[in-house]
Write a protein that holds these residues in place. Structure first.
Motif, short mmCIF file in Angstrom:
data_model
loop_
_atom_site.label_atom_id
_atom_site.label_comp_id
_atom_site.label_asym_id
_atom_site.label_seq_id
_atom_site.Cartn_x
_atom_site.Cartn_y
_atom_site.Cartn_z
N UNK A 421 0.86 -1.36 -0.09
CA UNK A 421 -0.03 -0.08 0.08
C UNK A 421 0.80 1.10 -0.16
N UNK A 422 1.80 1.22 0.81
CA UNK A 422 2.86 2.31 0.93
C UNK A 422 3.39 2.67 -0.41
N UNK A 423 4.10 1.64 -1.11
CA UNK A 423 4.84 1.85 -2.35
C UNK A 423 3.69 2.43 -3.40
N UNK A 424 2.41 1.64 -3.36
CA UNK A 424 1.66 2.45 -4.38
C UNK A 424 0.94 3.94 -4.14
N UNK A 425 0.74 4.06 -3.07
CA UNK A 425 0.46 5.56 -2.65
C UNK A 425 1.54 6.63 -2.83
N UNK A 426 2.80 6.18 -2.55
CA UNK A 426 3.96 7.22 -2.62
C UNK A 426 4.18 7.32 -4.10
#
Length: 655
Positions: A421-426
């Motif tokens: 989730x973190x890598x997608x949203x960033x």
């Protein structure tokens, strides 16, 4: 066979600066809370949260500590995904402290790399003599793929080569191990990931051998004699997992057929969409029409027969897998967060091959519903499984629902989803636009600025968006010089064609093709395009073959799917019925986390009290009128444990 035209490429993250009232809050939450929290979790420093052991394993492999390997066989991948997320965050928001943490982790990873380039802490620490002996189960190339993705992201964000050099050494070593030549392993990994990563490495380095190796892994999959069966026999017919007996199940790994012959999505859903992403990547770079046709067939099967209304995929917890067409149970669903993220990857690659609004519609659906719904509003709790119906007591006491959680846990032993989730949203800026020589395609309506080159002319585009609460979007363009080019706007399926486009105040339609409005004109500095999209409240019904939703309806407004929680509507939610004419209305509710538009309407509630302890009876149903309230699905479970349902019964309205 269809000839693909109008190919485009994603506008790089560094060229897109998002500034959006809705999405900037999530990106900031990831940067300020989720990334630091996950860093501490990977270092086993959060009290009461299950230890990760991921960084500790690297320290042991690097010779900095003594100890035993702990955690899943693929634990390295959590560190790699965190690094990738951190790299994207640095690309859009410089942060000296985070950069130092990243550099220190990279130094640790480099120290753990073996002299020949091999890098995997499980096999370095625990099974040093068993490299590449169980590709079916042990995720060696999967972990390598995530490391490569992190390395490319870090290089592009910072210009530093240390992690990229580590990844290249590892990829060069892998290239000596796998391939069609005599003496190499003629095989591939049980969990696809290396394939799409190698394409990224090729794009970053222009080394043709990385693209060729990705192509090899895709082409080799599914050929007879089946590699996983041969490998299993060489191991004495044993599996890494004690609970697994018998020969490997080929459909689970999408290795039952050559990829070009696969038309139905089967097996582990994350592995599937990661592979389909790589297939689309390769089709775009090689012009392989048969590979593109396979991608289209698999896309159609997923989206039209095996996808939840929330953009979730994978309907069973047995193998985290697809089952059969139209089998979409709501209360035992799996819908792993990583699977929806992989579906977004696949959708963006399909958009690059051919602009078709359905691809972006699905990308948007998964993003607004499953992906952000998987993370609590505090940024420190996450869903692995994303259900569409929850009865908390049954989740605790019914073994068939043990995987469904009524509240988001703080971490997982298998923690693939939070850093995903973190890598997608960033990196969200990479999903808004694609461009080619003369066209800028707007796929997502998220506010911010970008700069692209169109026909040799640098064009700055500023987008303001009021989604998801209002359908108003504005583009202001500032070309280096007045010139003719095209702005292609997605007309979302949820607005049902009700879209008004104005350029400098004058209404226009443009050329409509595959759900995009192509506005071609000589654009001058200060030109403004306004897009007004209908945000009608929709009562959505499922195909009659989706048995779980017979006689039920779901509510959607714009890209958002809504759900009903017992905190608003009483328990059990199963006793609620939507009126035949519910007269649904919307209003903004500032009391919800972050504030959100809620949907209200008329319905009925059956009262359990009148049953006097009976389990069954022949009397007619008794129900009282009720005003029902639905909230955006992404917000469910943020107000304490309670029941939830996306689909509820509706009174029949026969025509």
């Amino acid at each position: 066979m269809r000839v693909v035209t109008e190919r485009s490429a994603a506008v790089p993250l560094q060229q897109v600066k998002l500034n959006d009232p809705f999405w900037s809050r999530y990106i900031r939450l990831v940067r300020e809370v989720a990334i630091p929290y996950q860093y501490e979790a990977l270092h086993d420093r959060i009290p009461g949260v299950e230890p990760s052991h991921a960084v500790a394993n690297f320290r042991i492999a690097a010779g900095r500590e003594q100890g035993e390997y702990k955690g899943m066989v693929f634990q390295d991948s959590d560190v790699a995904k965190w690094l990738e997320a951190a790299a994207y965050s640095l690309a859009i928001h410089p942060d000296p402290k985070l950069e130092q943490q990243v550099d220190e982790l990279i130094d640790l990873i480099a120290d753990a790399q073996q002299p020949d380039g091999y890098l995997n802490t499980y096999f370095t620490v625990k099974e040093p003599t068993k490299r590449w002996t169980n590709l079916t189960d042990c995720h060696e190339l999967y972990c390598a793929g995530h490391l490569i993705e992190a390395a490319v992201a870090h290089y592009r964000a910072t210009g530093k080569r240390k992690l990229l050099d580590v990844a290249c050494r590892f990829a060069d070593y892998i290239d000596t191990v796998f391939g069609p030549e005599e003496g190499k392993i003629h095989g591939f990994d049980g969990h696809q990931e290396i394939e799409l990563a190698l394409v990224k490495l090729y794009e970053a380095t222009h080394e043709e051998k990385y693209l060729q190796l990705a192509q090899y892994f895709i082409d080799e999959r599914g050929r007879e004699p089946h590699f996983f069966h041969q490998e299993w026999e060489r191991r004495g017919k044993s599996s890494f997992y004690a609970s697994v007996s018998g020969a490997p199940h080929l459909p689970y790994h999408q290795s039952h057929l050559p990829v070009r012959e696969q038309k139905v999505a089967v097996g582990h859903s994350v592995r599937a969409v990661y592979m389909y992403t790589a297939m689309a990547d390769l089709a775009a770079r090689t012009g392989d029409a048969s590979l593109m046709e396979a991608c289209e067939n698999l896309w159609d099967n997923i989206v039209h027969k095996q996808m939840y209304i929330t953009g979730g995929i994978g309907s069973t917890h047995h193998g985290e897998a697809f089952t059969i067409d139209y089998d979409l149970p709501n209360d035992t669903v799996y819908a792993e967060t990583c699977a929806s993220i992989g579906l977004i990857f696949f959708a963006r690659r399909m958009l690059e091959l051919s602009p078709k609004s359905e691809y972006a519609d699905v990308m948007e659906r998964a993003l607004y519903n499953t992906v952000i719904g998987s993370m609590a509003q505090d940024g420190t709790h996450f869903f692995y499984v994303n259900p569409l119906e929850v009865w908390p007591d049954a989740c605790r006491h019914n073994p068939g629902k043990h995987h469904v959680k009524p509240v988001r846990p703080g971490w997982f032993a298998c923690a693939c989803c939070p850093p995903n989730v973190a890598r997608l949203l960033t990196s969200l800026g990479e999903y808004v636009y694609t461009s080619n020589e003369d066209t800028l395609f707007a796929h997502l309506y998220i506010g911010g600025e970008t700069a692209v080159s169109l026909r040799g002319n640098t064009v700055k585009v500023k987008q303001t968006s009021e989604l998801p609460w209002s359908g108003n979007v504005t583009f202001t363009v500032e070309p280096q010089q007045a010139a003719e080019w095209t702005l292609a706007l997605r007309i979302p399926g949820w607005c049902r064609g009700q879209a008004v486009i104005r350029v400098n105040g004058e209404e226009t339609t443009g050329l409509i093709r595959e759900g995009y409005a192509y506005i071609t004109r000589t654009w001058a500095s200060g030109d403004t395009l306004e897009l007004a999209l209908s945000l009608d409240i929709l009562q959505v019904r499922a195909h009659p073959l989706v048995r779980a939703n017979a006689g039920k309806a779901a509510i959607q407004r714009g890209p958002l799917v809504y759900c009903w929680e017992s905190v608003d509507n009483g328990a059990p939610i199963s006793a609620v019925t939507l009126a035949a004419d519910p007269k649904l209305t919307s209003r903004f509710d500032p009391d919800l986390p972050g504030g959100a538009v809620v949907i209200e309407g008329a319905g009925w509630r059956e009262e359990a009290e009148s049953w006097n302890g009976e389990l069954y009876r022949a009397a007619p149903r008794q129900a009282k009128s009720a005003t029902l309230k639905a909230i955006p699905y992404y917000l469910w479970g943020n107000r304490g444990e309670n029941e939830m349902a996306v689909w509820i019964r509706e009174e029949a309205s026969l025509v």
